[in-house]
Design a protein around this motif. Structure first.
Motif, PDB file in Angstrom:
ATOM      1  N   LEU A  95      32.488  63.583  20.580  1.00 45.99           N
ATOM      2  CA  LEU A  95      31.969  62.324  20.381  1.00 45.99           C
ATOM      3  C   LEU A  95      30.929  62.619  21.823  1.00 45.99           C
ATOM      4  CD1 LEU A  95      34.288  60.134  19.603  1.00 45.99           C
ATOM      5  CD2 LEU A  95      32.781  60.524  18.078  1.00 45.99           C
ATOM      6  N   ASN A  96      30.399  63.332  21.907  1.00 43.24           N
ATOM      7  CA  ASN A  96      29.972  63.784  23.712  1.00 43.24           C
ATOM      8  C   ASN A  96      30.446  63.683  24.729  1.00 43.24           C
ATOM      9  OD1 ASN A  96      27.164  63.422  22.125  1.00 43.24           O
ATOM     10  ND2 ASN A  96      26.842  61.543  21.922  1.00 43.24           N
ATOM     11  N   GLY A  97      32.046  64.019  24.518  1.00 41.67           N
ATOM     12  CA  GLY A  97      32.735  63.916  25.777  1.00 41.67           C
ATOM     13  C   GLY A  97      33.927  62.594  25.663  1.00 41.67           C
ATOM     14  N   VAL A  98      34.753  62.903  25.226  1.00 43.89           N
ATOM     15  CA  VAL A  98      36.399  62.288  25.402  1.00 43.89           C
ATOM     16  C   VAL A  98      37.334  62.243  27.365  1.00 43.89           C
ATOM     17  CG1 VAL A  98      37.989  61.136  24.318  1.00 43.89           C
ATOM     18  CG2 VAL A  98      36.184  61.208  23.135  1.00 43.89           C
ATOM     19  N   LEU A  99      37.250  61.706  27.319  1.00 46.95           N
ATOM     20  CA  LEU A  99      38.387  61.549  28.666  1.00 46.95           C
ATOM     21  C   LEU A  99      39.536  61.440  28.021  1.00 46.95           C
ATOM     22  CD1 LEU A  99      39.325  62.338  32.054  1.00 46.95           C
ATOM     23  CD2 LEU A  99      39.019  60.308  31.949  1.00 46.95           C
ATOM     24  N   VAL A 100      40.594  62.892  27.687  1.00 45.38           N
ATOM     25  CA  VAL A 100      41.891  63.191  27.216  1.00 45.38           C
ATOM     26  C   VAL A 100      42.553  62.111  28.441  1.00 45.38           C
ATOM     27  CG1 VAL A 100      43.693  63.990  26.172  1.00 45.38           C
ATOM     28  CG2 VAL A 100      41.291  64.109  26.019  1.00 45.38           C
ATOM     29  N   PHE A 101      43.403  61.627  28.328  1.00 40.63           N
ATOM     30  CA  PHE A 101      44.317  60.785  29.330  1.00 40.63           C
ATOM     31  C   PHE A 101      46.199  60.936  28.757  1.00 40.63           C
ATOM     32  CE2 PHE A 101      43.593  57.175  26.798  1.00 40.63           C
ATOM     33  CZ  PHE A 101      44.687  56.735  26.586  1.00 40.63           C
ATOM     34  N   TYR A 110      45.579  63.168  20.034  1.00 40.50           N
ATOM     35  CA  TYR A 110      45.587  63.171  21.836  1.00 40.50           C
ATOM     36  C   TYR A 110      44.586  62.009  22.101  1.00 40.50           C
ATOM     37  CZ  TYR A 110      45.284  67.999  21.746  1.00 40.50           C
ATOM     38  OH  TYR A 110      46.551  69.105  21.977  1.00 40.50           O
ATOM     39  N   TRP A 111      44.575  61.376  22.532  1.00 40.20           N
ATOM     40  CA  TRP A 111      44.434  59.497  22.854  1.00 40.20           C
ATOM     41  C   TRP A 111      42.947  60.197  24.182  1.00 40.20           C
ATOM     42  CZ3 TRP A 111      48.719  60.651  21.410  1.00 40.20           C
ATOM     43  CH2 TRP A 111      49.824  60.434  20.389  1.00 40.20           C
ATOM     44  N   GLY A 112      42.338  58.908  24.381  1.00 38.05           N
ATOM     45  CA  GLY A 112      40.861  59.443  25.121  1.00 38.05           C
ATOM     46  C   GLY A 112      40.114  57.770  25.163  1.00 38.05           C
ATOM     47  N   ILE A 113      39.558  58.231  26.082  1.00 41.05           N
ATOM     48  CA  ILE A 113      38.240  57.409  25.945  1.00 41.05           C
ATOM     49  C   ILE A 113      36.831  57.876  26.129  1.00 41.05           C
ATOM     50  CG2 ILE A 113      37.149  55.630  28.052  1.00 41.05           C
ATOM     51  CD1 ILE A 113      39.981  55.705  29.371  1.00 41.05           C
ATOM     52  N   ARG A 114      35.904  57.599  25.757  1.00 41.00           N
ATOM     53  CA  ARG A 114      34.602  58.217  24.976  1.00 41.00           C
ATOM     54  C   ARG A 114      34.115  58.084  27.000  1.00 41.00           C
ATOM     55  NH1 ARG A 114      31.704  56.508  19.999  1.00 41.00           N
ATOM     56  NH2 ARG A 114      30.301  58.328  20.835  1.00 41.00           N
ATOM     57  N   LEU A 115      32.852  59.185  27.095  1.00 43.16           N
ATOM     58  CA  LEU A 115      32.052  59.077  28.481  1.00 43.16           C
ATOM     59  C   LEU A 115      31.388  58.222  28.557  1.00 43.16           C
ATOM     60  CD1 LEU A 115      32.193  63.057  29.246  1.00 43.16           C
ATOM     61  CD2 LEU A 115      33.734  61.551  29.523  1.00 43.16           C
ATOM     62  N   ILE A 118      32.938  54.859  29.665  1.00 43.76           N
ATOM     63  CA  ILE A 118      33.996  55.314  30.753  1.00 43.76           C
ATOM     64  C   ILE A 118      33.613  54.479  32.427  1.00 43.76           C
ATOM     65  CG2 ILE A 118      32.460  57.517  32.187  1.00 43.76           C
ATOM     66  CD1 ILE A 118      36.034  57.563  31.033  1.00 43.76           C
ATOM     67  N   GLU A 119      32.592  53.529  32.289  1.00 40.20           N
ATOM     68  CA  GLU A 119      32.053  53.296  33.082  1.00 40.20           C
ATOM     69  C   GLU A 119      32.455  51.350  33.346  1.00 40.20           C
ATOM     70  OE1 GLU A 119      27.878  53.311  34.148  1.00 40.20           O
ATOM     71  OE2 GLU A 119      27.983  55.109  34.564  1.00 40.20           O
ATOM     72  N   GLN A 120      32.870  51.911  32.016  1.00 39.13           N
ATOM     73  CA  GLN A 120      33.412  50.515  31.600  1.00 39.13           C
ATOM     74  C   GLN A 120      35.118  50.202  33.042  1.00 39.13           C
ATOM     75  OE1 GLN A 120      33.933  48.902  27.612  1.00 39.13           O
ATOM     76  NE2 GLN A 120      32.373  49.786  27.449  1.00 39.13           N
ATOM     77  N   GLU A 121      35.530  48.863  32.714  1.00 37.46           N
ATOM     78  CA  GLU A 121      36.227  49.051  34.048  1.00 37.46           C
ATOM     79  C   GLU A 121      37.307  48.810  33.022  1.00 37.46           C
ATOM     80  OE1 GLU A 121      36.619  45.203  36.308  1.00 37.46           O
ATOM     81  OE2 GLU A 121      35.584  45.663  37.556  1.00 37.46           O
ATOM     82  N   ASP A 122      37.748  47.996  31.915  1.00 34.16           N
ATOM     83  CA  ASP A 122      39.066  48.149  30.793  1.00 34.16           C
ATOM     84  C   ASP A 122      38.280  48.363  29.259  1.00 34.16           C
ATOM     85  OD1 ASP A 122      41.297  47.986  29.774  1.00 34.16           O
ATOM     86  OD2 ASP A 122      41.226  46.051  30.293  1.00 34.16           O
ATOM     87  N   PRO A 123      37.928  49.758  29.060  1.00 29.60           N
ATOM     88  CA  PRO A 123      37.051  50.213  28.094  1.00 29.60           C
ATOM     89  C   PRO A 123      38.285  50.666  27.049  1.00 29.60           C
ATOM     90  CG  PRO A 123      37.692  52.217  29.228  1.00 29.60           C
ATOM     91  CD  PRO A 123      38.384  50.911  30.366  1.00 29.60           C
ATOM     92  N   PRO A 124      36.871  51.098  25.957  1.00 32.58           N
ATOM     93  CA  PRO A 124      38.268  50.893  24.641  1.00 32.58           C
ATOM     94  C   PRO A 124      38.472  52.649  24.186  1.00 32.58           C
ATOM     95  CG  PRO A 124      35.970  50.194  23.855  1.00 32.58           C
ATOM     96  CD  PRO A 124      35.896  50.624  25.271  1.00 32.58           C
ATOM     97  N   VAL A 125      39.566  52.649  23.325  1.00 32.16           N
ATOM     98  CA  VAL A 125      40.784  53.812  23.469  1.00 32.16           C
ATOM     99  C   VAL A 125      40.394  54.128  21.891  1.00 32.16           C
ATOM    100  CG1 VAL A 125      42.366  55.266  24.047  1.00 32.16           C
ATOM    101  CG2 VAL A 125      42.223  53.192  25.382  1.00 32.16           C
ATOM    102  N   GLY A 132      39.996  62.969  12.255  1.00 33.06           N
ATOM    103  CA  GLY A 132      39.325  62.535  13.409  1.00 33.06           C
ATOM    104  C   GLY A 132      39.188  61.840  14.296  1.00 33.06           C
ATOM    105  N   TRP A 133      38.659  61.585  15.253  1.00 33.26           N
ATOM    106  CA  TRP A 133      38.694  60.362  16.029  1.00 33.26           C
ATOM    107  C   TRP A 133      38.080  58.830  15.740  1.00 33.26           C
ATOM    108  CZ3 TRP A 133      40.381  61.151  21.607  1.00 33.26           C
ATOM    109  CH2 TRP A 133      40.625  62.389  21.608  1.00 33.26           C
ATOM    110  N   ILE A 134      39.276  58.085  15.923  1.00 31.76           N
ATOM    111  CA  ILE A 134      39.208  56.721  15.728  1.00 31.76           C
ATOM    112  C   ILE A 134      39.911  56.019  16.482  1.00 31.76           C
ATOM    113  CG2 ILE A 134      39.921  57.839  13.224  1.00 31.76           C
ATOM    114  CD1 ILE A 134      42.561  56.417  13.024  1.00 31.76           C
ATOM    115  N   PRO A 135      38.811  54.532  16.369  1.00 26.99           N
ATOM    116  CA  PRO A 135      39.250  53.403  17.304  1.00 26.99           C
ATOM    117  C   PRO A 135      41.563  53.540  17.576  1.00 26.99           C
ATOM    118  CG  PRO A 135      37.806  52.577  16.277  1.00 26.99           C
ATOM    119  CD  PRO A 135      37.848  54.527  15.247  1.00 26.99           C
ATOM    120  N   PHE A 136      41.358  52.582  18.646  1.00 21.57           N
ATOM    121  CA  PHE A 136      43.071  52.880  18.603  1.00 21.57           C
ATOM    122  C   PHE A 136      43.429  51.207  19.378  1.00 21.57           C
ATOM    123  CE2 PHE A 136      47.077  53.635  21.537  1.00 21.57           C
ATOM    124  CZ  PHE A 136      47.594  53.954  20.721  1.00 21.57           C
TER     125      PHE A 136
END
Length: 240
Positions: A95-101, A110-115, A118-125, A132-136
């Motif tokens: 997805l053009n990059g996902v930060l895995v936490f 894995y759970w992560g935030i799309r790059l 990433i600049e949102q203060e409280d972004p979707p996970v 595949g990768w789906i909204p959590f």
């Protein structure tokens, strides 16, 4: 708030802000886990700055604040599907990059935030499922609350158990436990195990995977007596 041992009461109205998420975690650590948060339970500013330097971007406020508050509390974050430590944060190339936490304990999900967000203060996970990768959950602050509930559920003590729940016992579940005010969210393993829903009563916490007949429930009591009460009210083939 600290005097009420019922998760459904404390979360009534949902988690609308990051401050509400942090207040809940403070309450839960104290009232449920019996160990109030202390300064040493958070990751240090140096650890977070080093992680940001390695990644090449700043962490979202909601991720950074949670790590700073309780990122070292393994009983709240690293029992089953652990929170990644700051040194282990990395970018997955989906997805053009996902930060895995966070990762499933056998690296099946894995759970992560799309790059892109990433600049949102409280972004979707997002969560990586078999589809595949789906909204959590649509905010990181909500994902923190879910993480704390999930990880504490699977503690190494004798306060956890699980069993299949036939639909015939749903009236008993609903009569004695209130829905926790968290949005439905997917179980990574399969669509049949989704959505995940939480229930609570004073001294009791239940997670239900899926809504089909014989869905699984995972239960935790604050005390052995609380867990025994859940088993008695929802009779089944409990694992332990």
């Amino acid at each position: 708030m600290l005097d009420d041992p019922d998760v459904s009461v404390v979360l009534r109205g949902g988690v609308q802000t990051r401050s509400q998420a942090w207040n809940f975690v403070r309450w839960f650590a104290d009232a449920w886990m019996g160990c109030p948060l202390r300064s040493e339970h958070g990751c240090t500013e140096g650890e977070l700055a080093a992680a940001e330097a390695d990644l090449g971007f700043e962490l979202p406020a909601a991720l950074r604040e949670g790590l700073r508050l309780f990122g070292r509390r393994d009983d709240l974050t690293r029992q089953q599907d652990p929170l990644v430590r700051p040194t282990g944060l990395y970018v997955h190339d989906a997805l053009n990059g996902v930060l895995v936490f966070r990762r499933e304990n056998q690296d099946c999900a894995y759970w992560g935030i799309r790059l892109d967000e990433i600049e949102q203060e409280d972004p979707p996970v997002m969560v990586e499922s078999r589809e595949g990768w789906i909204p959590f959950l649509d905010r990181m602050s909500l994902a923190w609350v879910e993480l704390v509930l999930s990880e504490s559920l699977f503690g190494t003590d004798s306060l956890y158990d699980a069993c299949e729940l036939p639909n015939a016992l749903l009236p008993s579940l609903h009569a004695r436990h209130a829905r926790v005010d968290l949005p439905d969210h997917p179980m990574w393993a399969s669509k049949d195990d989704s959505p995940v829903r939480w229930y609570a009563a004073p001294g009791r916490l239940i997670c239900r995977d899926g809504i089909e007949d014989r869905s699984w429930i995972h239960a935790r009591g604050r005390t052995p007596a609380d867990l025994e009460a859940i088993r008695a009210e929802l009779p089944g083939s409990w694992v332990y």
